[in-house]
Design a protein around this motif. Structure first.
Motif, PDB file in Angstrom:
ATOM      1  N   GLY A   1      -0.806   1.145  -9.169  1.00 39.59           N
ATOM      2  CA  GLY A   1      -0.048   1.542  -7.727  1.00 39.59           C
ATOM      3  C   GLY A   1      -0.926   2.996  -7.150  1.00 39.59           C
ATOM      4  O   GLY A   1      -0.910   2.970  -5.833  1.00 39.59           O
ATOM      5  N   VAL A   2      -1.129   3.876  -7.951  1.00 43.86           N
ATOM      6  CA  VAL A   2      -1.820   5.117  -7.510  1.00 43.86           C
ATOM      7  C   VAL A   2      -3.019   4.652  -6.685  1.00 43.86           C
ATOM      8  O   VAL A   2      -3.144   5.257  -5.558  1.00 43.86           O
ATOM      9  CB  VAL A   2      -2.071   5.869  -8.561  1.00 43.86           C
ATOM     10  CG1 VAL A   2      -2.932   7.224  -8.261  1.00 43.86           C
ATOM     11  CG2 VAL A   2      -0.734   6.349  -9.522  1.00 43.86           C
TER      12      VAL A   2
ATOM     13  N   ARG B   1      -7.149   3.671   4.144  1.00 46.77           N
ATOM     14  CA  ARG B   1      -7.244   2.538   4.882  1.00 46.77           C
ATOM     15  C   ARG B   1      -8.363   1.710   4.601  1.00 46.77           C
ATOM     16  O   ARG B   1      -9.342   1.238   5.352  1.00 46.77           O
ATOM     17  CB  ARG B   1      -7.325   2.602   6.646  1.00 46.77           C
ATOM     18  CG  ARG B   1      -5.938   3.168   6.870  1.00 46.77           C
ATOM     19  CD  ARG B   1      -6.045   3.576   8.507  1.00 46.77           C
ATOM     20  NE  ARG B   1      -4.812   4.153   8.945  1.00 46.77           N
ATOM     21  CZ  ARG B   1      -4.567   4.666  10.003  1.00 46.77           C
ATOM     22  NH1 ARG B   1      -5.743   4.662  10.976  1.00 46.77           N
ATOM     23  NH2 ARG B   1      -3.320   5.167  10.369  1.00 46.77           N
ATOM     24  N   LYS B   2      -8.636   1.720   3.250  1.00 48.35           N
ATOM     25  CA  LYS B   2      -9.887   0.953   2.695  1.00 48.35           C
ATOM     26  C   LYS B   2      -9.829  -0.723   2.792  1.00 48.35           C
ATOM     27  O   LYS B   2      -8.537  -1.088   2.807  1.00 48.35           O
ATOM     28  CB  LYS B   2      -9.853   1.276   1.301  1.00 48.35           C
ATOM     29  CG  LYS B   2     -10.140   2.467   0.717  1.00 48.35           C
ATOM     30  CD  LYS B   2     -11.754   2.896   1.099  1.00 48.35           C
ATOM     31  CE  LYS B   2     -12.228   4.268   0.690  1.00 48.35           C
ATOM     32  NZ  LYS B   2     -13.350   4.669   0.861  1.00 48.35           N
ATOM     33  N   PRO B   3     -10.706  -1.411   2.962  1.00 48.45           N
ATOM     34  CA  PRO B   3     -10.606  -2.774   3.195  1.00 48.45           C
ATOM     35  C   PRO B   3     -10.054  -3.547   1.850  1.00 48.45           C
ATOM     36  O   PRO B   3     -10.163  -3.139   0.945  1.00 48.45           O
ATOM     37  CB  PRO B   3     -11.955  -3.331   3.179  1.00 48.45           C
ATOM     38  CG  PRO B   3     -13.128  -2.059   3.792  1.00 48.45           C
ATOM     39  CD  PRO B   3     -12.138  -0.904   3.077  1.00 48.45           C
ATOM     40  N   GLY B   4      -8.983  -4.358   2.111  1.00 49.10           N
ATOM     41  CA  GLY B   4      -8.287  -4.905   0.948  1.00 49.10           C
ATOM     42  C   GLY B   4      -7.403  -4.186   0.342  1.00 49.10           C
ATOM     43  O   GLY B   4      -6.701  -4.550  -0.664  1.00 49.10           O
TER      44      GLY B   4
ATOM     45  N   ILE C   1      -0.676  -7.381  -4.717  1.00 52.49           N
ATOM     46  CA  ILE C   1      -1.001  -7.821  -6.163  1.00 52.49           C
ATOM     47  C   ILE C   1      -0.345  -6.870  -7.388  1.00 52.49           C
ATOM     48  O   ILE C   1       0.390  -7.478  -8.134  1.00 52.49           O
ATOM     49  CB  ILE C   1      -2.554  -7.851  -6.450  1.00 52.49           C
ATOM     50  CG1 ILE C   1      -3.024  -9.002  -5.715  1.00 52.49           C
ATOM     51  CG2 ILE C   1      -3.017  -7.953  -8.027  1.00 52.49           C
ATOM     52  CD1 ILE C   1      -4.558  -8.968  -5.475  1.00 52.49           C
ATOM     53  N   THR C   2      -0.653  -5.507  -6.933  1.00 48.58           N
ATOM     54  CA  THR C   2      -0.046  -4.218  -7.877  1.00 48.58           C
ATOM     55  C   THR C   2       1.526  -4.519  -8.063  1.00 48.58           C
ATOM     56  O   THR C   2       2.258  -4.436  -8.940  1.00 48.58           O
ATOM     57  CB  THR C   2      -0.459  -3.072  -7.363  1.00 48.58           C
ATOM     58  OG1 THR C   2      -1.888  -2.973  -7.275  1.00 48.58           O
ATOM     59  CG2 THR C   2       0.132  -2.149  -8.204  1.00 48.58           C
ATOM     60  N   LEU C   3       2.396  -4.603  -6.717  1.00 44.32           N
ATOM     61  CA  LEU C   3       3.760  -4.719  -6.744  1.00 44.32           C
ATOM     62  C   LEU C   3       4.135  -5.999  -7.462  1.00 44.32           C
ATOM     63  O   LEU C   3       5.237  -5.932  -8.073  1.00 44.32           O
ATOM     64  CB  LEU C   3       3.830  -5.007  -5.092  1.00 44.32           C
ATOM     65  CG  LEU C   3       4.053  -3.545  -4.367  1.00 44.32           C
ATOM     66  CD1 LEU C   3       4.257  -3.812  -3.000  1.00 44.32           C
ATOM     67  CD2 LEU C   3       4.824  -2.350  -4.925  1.00 44.32           C
ATOM     68  N   MET C   4       3.436  -7.353  -7.235  1.00 40.57           N
ATOM     69  CA  MET C   4       3.850  -8.368  -7.872  1.00 40.57           C
ATOM     70  C   MET C   4       3.713  -8.220  -9.377  1.00 40.57           C
ATOM     71  O   MET C   4       4.528  -8.849 -10.084  1.00 40.57           O
ATOM     72  CB  MET C   4       3.171  -9.573  -7.529  1.00 40.57           C
ATOM     73  CG  MET C   4       3.406 -10.045  -5.884  1.00 40.57           C
ATOM     74  SD  MET C   4       2.445 -11.446  -5.385  1.00 40.57           S
ATOM     75  CE  MET C   4       3.014 -11.508  -3.536  1.00 40.57           C
ATOM     76  N   ALA C   5       2.663  -7.541  -9.902  1.00 43.38           N
ATOM     77  CA  ALA C   5       2.432  -7.379 -11.353  1.00 43.38           C
ATOM     78  C   ALA C   5       3.307  -6.590 -11.742  1.00 43.38           C
ATOM     79  O   ALA C   5       3.767  -6.805 -12.965  1.00 43.38           O
ATOM     80  CB  ALA C   5       0.880  -6.934 -11.351  1.00 43.38           C
TER      81      ALA C   5
END
Length: 229
Positions: free
Chosen positions: A71-72, A81-84, A91-95
């Motif tokens: 998350g960090v 504003r990195k790609p992806g 993915i992090t939130l769902m995990a």
């Protein structure tokens, strides 16, 4: 790319701040579970029920902390504003939701209660909803058109996030006092590390404030001093 509208920038900052808060809450939850995972029998009769399942809670510590670190990273990626960044955040939130829901179910089955993990689930779900709102076609179109080289927006988002995370760390002992006081009038285990928590919170707040203020101070050039004759 064309310049993003003001409301998109505001929504973007809100999303980043929520991502940061979720990350900090998840990290604190993961690290905080260490005490129970290693010595559940030392706290209360209900917590002692966890003792035979310490290995499960050790896994919760490791996985939850890892998700918090993700998350960090997601927060930093969003700020830069990195790609992806958006996909990685989802993915992090769902995990986080998956591991914390499992934690809730296991804790309720073993000791009949799951706080404060419930709160971590709530904030993670809320943040995920905000990120899903980004995908509404009209919003996503504007969100995707943001200038990638506009440093002020990223700096402002980082400043707000640091301050919000710092405040959350400072007030965490009070927030979680009820769920971390296992006996009436007993010790508040959410405040087991007051010095470390206070220092971390203060440094985060000061970091955010300096990030917001210092660039403006640098632009204020002092007037040359001259002596009139």
């Amino acid at each position: 790319m064309s310049k993003a509208k003001w409301w998109v920038k505001v929504l973007n900052i809100i999303g980043i701040v929520l991502m940061g808060l979720t990350a900090v809450a998840t990290v604190m939850a993961g690290i905080g579970t260490t005490c129970v995972a290693l010595a559940a029998e030392n706290y209360s009769s209900k917590m002692a029920l966890i003792a035979p399942y310490k290995w499960v809670y050790v896994l919760f510590v490791l996985i939850t902390t890892a998700v918090g670190v993700m998350g960090v990273r997601a927060t930093i990626m969003l700020i830069k504003r990195k790609p992806g960044a958006y996909s990685f955040s989802l993915i992090t939130l769902m995990a986080g939701i998956v591991i914390n829901v499992i934690h809730v179910v296991v804790s309720r089955a073993i000791r009949g209660s799951s706080m404060p993990t419930d709160g971590i689930v709530y904030i993670t779900v809320f943040t995920l909803i905000i990120f899903f709102i980004f995908r509404i076609p009209g919003i996503w179109k504007e969100y995707s058109r943001q200038e990638t080289d506009h440093e002020d927006d990223g700096r402002l988002a980082a400043a707000f996030t640091l301050v919000a995370c710092g405040v959350s760390v400072l007030i965490a002992p009070e927030w979680f006092a009820v769920s971390h006081t296992f006996e009436p009038g007993g010790f508040n285990w959410a405040n087991a590390w007051p010095l470390q928590m206070s220092l971390t919170g203060i440094l985060l707040v000061l970091g955010g404030l300096s990030l917001a203020v210092l660039p403006y101070l640098r632009t204020q050039q002092p007037k040359p001093f001259t002596i009139k004759r």
